[in-house]
Design an enzyme around this catalytic site. Sequence first.
Site, PDB file in Angstrom:
ATOM      1  CG  ASN A   1      -0.202   0.253   2.543  1.00  0.00           C
ATOM      2  OD1 ASN A   1       0.913  -0.439   2.645  1.00  0.00           O
ATOM      3  ND2 ASN A   1      -0.660   1.080   3.369  1.00  0.00           N
TER       4      ASN A   1
ATOM      5  CD  GLU B   1       0.884   0.362   6.471  1.00  0.00           C
ATOM      6  OE1 GLU B   1      -0.210   0.787   7.013  1.00  0.00           O
ATOM      7  OE2 GLU B   1       1.617   0.517   5.678  1.00  0.00           O
TER       8      GLU B   1
ATOM      9  CB  CYS C   1       2.412   3.579   4.801  1.00  0.00           C
ATOM     10  SG  CYS C   1       1.395   5.161   4.774  1.00  0.00           S
TER      11      CYS C   1
END
Length: 926
Positions: free
Chosen positions: A550, A554, A552
Site C-alpha cells: 500500500n 505495511e 506506506c
Amino acid sequence: MAALQTLAPDTLPTVIKRDGRRVAFDANRIRRALEKAFRATLNLPAETSLSVELAAEIEALTGAVVHWCRNRSEVSVEEIQDEVERTLMRAGRYAVARRYILYREARAEARRRQQLTYRRADGTEALFPHQAIRQRIEAACAGLEDVDPEQVYQELLRTVYPGIPEDELDRALTLAARTHIEREPNYTYVAARLLLDSLYREVFGRAIAPDEQAEACRTGFHSYLEQGLRLGRLDERLLQTFDPIRLADALHPERDRQFTFLGLQTLYDRYLLHDAAGRRFELPQYLWMRVAMGLALHEDDPTTRAIQFYELLSSFRFMNSTPTLFNAGTPHPQLSSCYLTTVQDDLGAIFKAIRDNALLSKWAGGLGNDWTPVRALGAHIRGTNGRSQGVIPFLKIVNDTAVAVNQGGKRKGAVCAYLEVWHLDIEEFLELRRNTGDERRRTHDMNTACWIPDLFMQRVRARKHWTLFSPDEVPDLHELYGRAFQERYEHYEREAEAGRIRNWRRVDALTLWRKMLSMLFETGHPWLTFKDPCNIRSPQDHVGVVHSSNLCTEITLNTSPEEVAVCNLGSINLVAHVNDQGEPDWEKLRETIRTAVRMLDNVIDLNFYPIPEARTSNLRHRPIGLGLMGFQDVLYRRKLSYASQAAVEFADELMERIAYYAYEASADLAAERGAYATFKGSKWDRGLLPLDTLDLLEAERGEPIPVPRTARLDWDALREKIRRQGLRNSNVLAIAPTATIANICGVSPSIEPTYKNLYVKSNLSGEFTQLNPYLVRDLKALGLWDEAMLDDLKYYDGSVQEIDRVPPELKERYRTAFEIEPRWLIECAARRQKWIDQSQSLNLYLAEPSGRKLSEMYLLAWQLGLKTTYYLRALAATQIEKSTLDINRRGIQPRWMKSRSPSSDIIVRRDGPACSPDDESCEACQ
C-alpha cells in the site's frame, strides 16, 4: 536647597503630565528620583543616611535640572526625565544614568501594563485581565515540575499590545508557554492546557474556568450531539441508539491534561468537528466518544461497548487511524485507511482505476496502485494496430488526480504506484521523481515503489543478466512467485532469445540495482518491496496473489479486477502498557488488544465504501491491521539503546506477545461472530502461523533465512484454537507509520528511532520544538541540564555524541536515527516480521550514504526475510546557521561543522525534493 530657593516660583514652568493634566513644578520629585538611582547603583538601603558629599552632589544635580527648566512656560514629564539623564551623563555618572534609564523603562512598562486593554469578542474594549490571566497560567502549571507561571506571564506581556483581540490574546498566551519548551519539556503540557482553555471558550461561546471545565464537558454532551445533528455533521443514529446520559457520565475530561501541545494542536487543526464558519463545536473527549459510538452502532449493547471503546481511546491505550477519527459517527463513515488496486491493461480499466483513486482519496483513504499489468512503451495495440505509450503517461494523470482530490480538504491526497522490476518501463519508472528531464513524464507529488522477486535479488548477487518484458506478452508472470515464477521467467527468456517474444530487452541485473539505489538516494523513491516474502508468507495464498503493498508499505493483501483490497488500521500505544522502568503489563496489553481487534473488526461492517470492489473484498476477507507506536519510548524507560542486542530481543518478545494476543482475540471473535468467508484452505486453516512461514520462504529461496525461530508462548494451543474456531480476520497485524496519531498521543511514532534529541518538527499545524524528555530527565538526575547543555544540543544538532559532559552510557542510549547502524533497525524489524502476517513501515537511515552501504543495507533486509521497506533517509550536505546560539561563547561555527549534518528536520536529497521525517502527506494511512 540654597540653589533651588534662588528661583522664584513664577520662573518655573508648568509640568504637563502624561494624561494631559497640568500641575505645578515640584523639584523634590527630581531629587527623589536621583536619590533612588544613586542608592540602587551604590547598593545603599533606604534607611541608610547619605554622606554629606553624596547629598551635596544630588542637590547640585537637581539644581542643574531645575536651572534647565527655568523661564519655560511648559515642560513635559518626559522632557524633564530626558534632562536628568543628560545631566547625569555630563557629570560622569554613567552607572547612575543607566540605572535611571532602567528605572524609567520599568515605570513605563508598569504604566503600559496598567493601561493595557483587550477587545472582547463583541467588539467592546476592557482593561487587560491581569489577575484572570495569572490564574489561568497557574492552573495550567499545576502539578507539573520545573515550570514557572511567572515566566509565562512575563513572556506574554512582552508580546501583547493595546486593544489585542480576545482570540489573539488566547493564542499569545499559548505561544508564551511554548517558547519555554526547549528549556523544559513540561511546558508542552502548559501550552496544551492553555490551548484547551481557548477551545472551551470556542465551543461554549464563553470563558470556562479550568476548575469548571469537567462539569461543562459532561453537561454539554447532549447539546453537542444535537448541534452536530443540526449541522449535518453527526450520524442521526448517535441519538437514537445510545443512552447519552450514561455516556456523559462516562466522560473523563481530566484526561485532556495528558495532551502535549503538538498533540492538542494537531487535534484542534484537523480532527475536531466544526461548523461551516470554522468554529469548533467538539471537545477532545467528545471526539473520543463520537468515534467510540460510531464503532459501537451494531453492537448488542451499544452504550456499554461505546464506553469500553471510549476508555481505550481517551486513555491513549489504543488509537484508531486518522480516517476513523475523521469520519466515525458522521454521515459518511469512511473509516478504512488503505486501499490497494490492480490496474488492468485496458483503456477503460485504466481510467476507471484513476476515477476510483479520486473517490477513495476524497474520503481520506491512502492508495496503493499496482500498474504492472499495463503494457510497456512500444507494445503492440491490436485494436488500432499502433504502439503503446506505456505506463508513464498514465502515472502523470494519477499524480495530478492526487493533487486535485485531497483527503476531505484536511490533508494532501496520497498514492503510491508499484511496478514489478521485470517490466520494460522500469528504468523510466525509476526516474519519475527526478527534478530534471521532461516534466510531462515526471510525478513529483506521487510515491513510487518497486515490486521485486527473489530471482532478481539472486541475480544481482550473482552479477548475472536480467530480462525486461512487456506484460501483454508474458501475462502470467505477475501472478506467479517463488519457484513457479523462476521457472516461467526463465522460459520466457528462452522464448525471447528464440524470437518468439518481440518486445524485450536484456540488462545487467547489478546495473539496474545500482540505478534503483541511486534514484532512491537522489529522490527518496522508489521504495523497495519484496514480492516473494509477501506472497509465500501470505495466509491468503489460496484465494489470490499479493500484487503490491500500500501507500506506506505495511499492507500485503490480495488484489484482482473484482477486489480492491482494504485495510483498517489502529495502533497500540506501548507507553500506556509499561511502567516507569519499561516493564510491560502483559494482562493490560492483552485486554487492550482484545478490545482493539473488536473495534477494528466493527470498522469493516460500518464502513462507507466509495466503490463496490472495496466492499466486496473487505466483507469477504475482513482484514485488519493492528500496529504499535512508542517503541523508542519503551526502550528509553528500559534504559536500552536501539543499537543493542537487548533491543532486538525485546522487539522479538514484545511482538510475539502482541501477535499471540491479537490472533487469539480474532479467533475468539470468530467463535462469537463467525470466521471470515475465505478461512477454509487458508494457512490459518492449514495450521500455518506466520512463524511457520519462514521455513516456507527458506524452502522456496533455496537458502537460509537467518532469523531465530525462538518462541516463548504456547503456539500449539493457539493453532488448535484457530483450527477449531476459525479467525474473524484474514489478516490481523500491520505496523503503520502512525505519524499523526503518535503526535496526538505524545509518543514516538511506530517503530521509529528518535530523529534528534532537539529539533523543530514542521507539519500542517505549524512548527513545534521537540525536546527529548527522557534525555532531559536523565541529565537533570546528574545535575547536567542547564543553559550550556541546551546550547550544546543546538550546536550539535540534537546529538549528544560530541558533548564531553554527557556520560558514555547516555551517549549510547540517546543515539539518534542517523547515529544508529541500519543493521540494528533491520534486525529488530526481522524479529518483528516473523510474527506479523502482513508487514511494517520500516524507514532506514544513513548518515553518510554510499552505493556500497545502500546495497548492503537492502540486501540484508531481503536476506532476513523482510517483506517491505519504506523511506530511505539521508543527511544533507549543508546545514542552516544557528541563529540562537551565543556567538561570544561559541564563536563562528567552524566550517567542518557546517558540512556535518542538518540543523532542522528537513532532509534534502541531492537533485531531489525535501521531505520531513514524519511526512504526513505520505504517511496518510495514519
